[in-house]
Design a protein around this motif. Sequence first.
Motif, PDB file in Angstrom:
ATOM      1  N   ARG A  24      36.781  29.081  40.658  1.00 57.48           N
ATOM      2  CA  ARG A  24      37.381  28.704  39.375  1.00 57.48           C
ATOM      3  C   ARG A  24      37.498  27.203  39.428  1.00 57.48           C
ATOM      4  O   ARG A  24      38.218  26.656  40.272  1.00 57.48           O
ATOM      5  CB  ARG A  24      38.745  29.334  39.177  1.00 57.48           C
ATOM      6  N   SER A  44      37.450  39.308  43.236  1.00 49.92           N
ATOM      7  CA  SER A  44      38.591  38.472  42.869  1.00 49.92           C
ATOM      8  C   SER A  44      39.793  38.844  43.732  1.00 49.92           C
ATOM      9  O   SER A  44      40.113  40.007  43.893  1.00 49.92           O
ATOM     10  CB  SER A  44      38.910  38.628  41.384  1.00 49.92           C
ATOM     11  N   ALA A  47      45.081  38.856  40.422  1.00 53.07           N
ATOM     12  CA  ALA A  47      44.938  38.957  38.973  1.00 53.07           C
ATOM     13  C   ALA A  47      44.226  37.723  38.420  1.00 53.07           C
ATOM     14  O   ALA A  47      44.497  36.601  38.835  1.00 53.07           O
ATOM     15  CB  ALA A  47      46.300  39.097  38.320  1.00 53.07           C
ATOM     16  N   LEU A  48      43.327  37.963  37.503  1.00 56.99           N
ATOM     17  CA  LEU A  48      42.593  36.867  36.877  1.00 56.99           C
ATOM     18  C   LEU A  48      43.415  36.246  35.759  1.00 56.99           C
ATOM     19  O   LEU A  48      44.317  36.873  35.217  1.00 56.99           O
ATOM     20  CB  LEU A  48      41.277  37.391  36.286  1.00 56.99           C
ATOM     21  N   GLU A  49      43.057  35.034  35.416  1.00 60.11           N
ATOM     22  CA  GLU A  49      43.618  34.357  34.255  1.00 60.11           C
ATOM     23  C   GLU A  49      42.469  34.091  33.297  1.00 60.11           C
ATOM     24  O   GLU A  49      41.304  34.064  33.705  1.00 60.11           O
ATOM     25  CB  GLU A  49      44.261  33.034  34.668  1.00 60.11           C
ATOM     26  N   ASN A  50      42.769  33.884  32.029  1.00 57.67           N
ATOM     27  CA  ASN A  50      41.729  33.485  31.083  1.00 57.67           C
ATOM     28  C   ASN A  50      41.072  32.212  31.586  1.00 57.67           C
ATOM     29  O   ASN A  50      41.737  31.345  32.148  1.00 57.67           O
ATOM     30  CB  ASN A  50      42.311  33.235  29.692  1.00 57.67           C
ATOM     31  N   TYR A  53      34.875  31.294  35.258  1.00 62.66           N
ATOM     32  CA  TYR A  53      34.696  31.558  36.689  1.00 62.66           C
ATOM     33  C   TYR A  53      33.216  31.423  37.012  1.00 62.66           C
ATOM     34  O   TYR A  53      32.364  31.622  36.150  1.00 62.66           O
ATOM     35  CB  TYR A  53      35.189  32.961  37.047  1.00 62.66           C
ATOM     36  N   VAL A  73      36.230  34.732  31.248  1.00 60.75           N
ATOM     37  CA  VAL A  73      37.212  35.813  31.291  1.00 60.75           C
ATOM     38  C   VAL A  73      38.160  35.611  30.117  1.00 60.75           C
ATOM     39  O   VAL A  73      38.857  34.605  30.040  1.00 60.75           O
ATOM     40  CB  VAL A  73      37.977  35.815  32.638  1.00 60.75           C
ATOM     41  N   PRO A  76      42.226  39.197  30.989  1.00 59.59           N
ATOM     42  CA  PRO A  76      42.499  39.256  32.424  1.00 59.59           C
ATOM     43  C   PRO A  76      42.747  40.659  32.966  1.00 59.59           C
ATOM     44  O   PRO A  76      42.578  40.895  34.151  1.00 59.59           O
ATOM     45  CB  PRO A  76      43.741  38.389  32.594  1.00 59.59           C
TER      46      PRO A  76
END
Length: 97
Positions: A24, A44, A47-50, A53, A73, A76
């Motif tokens: 990121r 990953s 937790a992903l964020e907007n 990537y 993304v 998320p």
Amino acid sequence: MISTHVLDTGRGEPAEGVFVELYRGESLLAAAHTDADGRVVELSPSALENGTYRLVFHPPSAFFRRVELEIAVDDPGRHYHVPLLVSPYSCVSYRGS
């Protein structure tokens, strides 16, 4: 979550042992090698964020030494599956399910 599947279409089989990195920005978030089925089930680390990537693949190809894909993304909570099909002189990716 981000997962991937690398298939060696030149040999007609999964690409085992392909090194895959997830970034990121300039920050390396995770790295793994594909398993015997050519998969990294969960790349990953959390937790992903907007945001954007970058997946970096180091495929088994005489021509492609590195394949980079940027993905956006926007949800998320969603699972993002990013397959890579690679052969000695071509590669393709798509948004998997």
